[in-house]
Scaffold this active site. Structure first.
Site, PDB file in Angstrom:
ATOM      1  N   ASP A 153       1.095  -1.304   0.048  1.00 14.57           N
ATOM      2  CA  ASP A 153       0.012  -0.001   0.106  1.00 14.57           C
ATOM      3  C   ASP A 153       0.893   1.345  -0.089  1.00 14.57           C
ATOM      4  OD1 ASP A 153      -2.196  -1.500   0.042  1.00 14.57           O
ATOM      5  OD2 ASP A 153      -2.578  -1.516   2.384  1.00 14.57           O
ATOM      6  N   ASP A 167      -6.942  -1.269  -4.736  1.00 10.94           N
ATOM      7  CA  ASP A 167      -8.220  -1.083  -3.781  1.00 10.94           C
ATOM      8  C   ASP A 167      -9.090  -0.046  -4.366  1.00 10.94           C
ATOM      9  OD1 ASP A 167      -6.906  -2.632  -2.016  1.00 10.94           O
ATOM     10  OD2 ASP A 167      -5.846  -1.272  -1.005  1.00 10.94           O
TER      11      ASP A 167
END
Length: 199
Positions: A153, A167
């Site tokens: 991330d 995402d």
């Protein structure tokens, strides 16, 4: 003296109500017989969008991993920064200690999406885009979990957990999926039949 026989009027054929028309605009087809299953055009669009989403996510992760050490951060604009972190769970760090569970749930969700699309791909023109984005993001994150045991991330806003491009694709895809359902239901109500697609 017997009465003359009365003529029996010919029986009328039952009234058949048909909805819509065939692709050649000559032969009417009942709406109930129209298949919503995905055709070659829908599958092609789905594969292109899913492949592009997965490729974009993998590319951005490679760039971030090559430019930043784990935990490194670069301020971009306002509250947005590029912050490289590892996530072994799903959104908001849920199931961070149960990678195998996350992999199983993701695999089930992907399979369910494919089955749904196979049966309803013609329901609305947005469906290939919506399902393609969700599938592309889900598959890309699943590949990382299978290969690395975690996902990278890097998009970080203040007061919000870091996330990645996959995402984002999943969230946008789910939103488009909801919009396609609403639009298809409105079409169904307006014509009094199953939602039809011109895609």
């Amino acid at each position: 003296m017997s009465e003359p026989a009365r003529a029996v009027p010919p029986s009328r054929p039952p009234l058949e109500v048909r909805v819509g028309s065939a692709t050649n605009a000559l032969e009417p087809i009942p709406g109930a017989q129209r298949s919503l299953a995905a055709g070659p055009a829908q599958w092609a669009a789905l594969l292109v969008i899913a492949g592009a989403a997965a490729a974009a996510d993998q590319l951005t992760k490679l760039v971030v991993a090559g430019a930043l050490e784990l935990g490194g951060s670069v301020q971009v604009l306002g509250p947005l920064s590029i912050h490289r972190v590892r996530n072994t769970g799903i959104a908001f760090g849920l199931f961070s200690d149960a990678t195998s569970v996350v992999i199983a749930l993701t695999t089930i969700a992907i399979a369910a999406l494919v089955v749904f699309f196979a049966r309803s791909g013609r329901r609305h023109p947005l469906l290939p885009v919506a399902v393609g984005l969700v599938l592309g993001g889900s598959i890309s994150n699943l590949v990382d979990r299978l290969r690395l045991g975690h996902v990278t991330d890097f998009l970080d806003f203040d007061y919000w957990p870091a996330f990645n491009l996959a995402d984002t694709f999943i969230v946008v895809g789910v939103g488009l999926l909801f919009l396609s359902f609403v639009a298809a239901d409105r079409t169904s109500a307006s014509v009094g039949t199953s939602p039809l697609s011109r895609f």
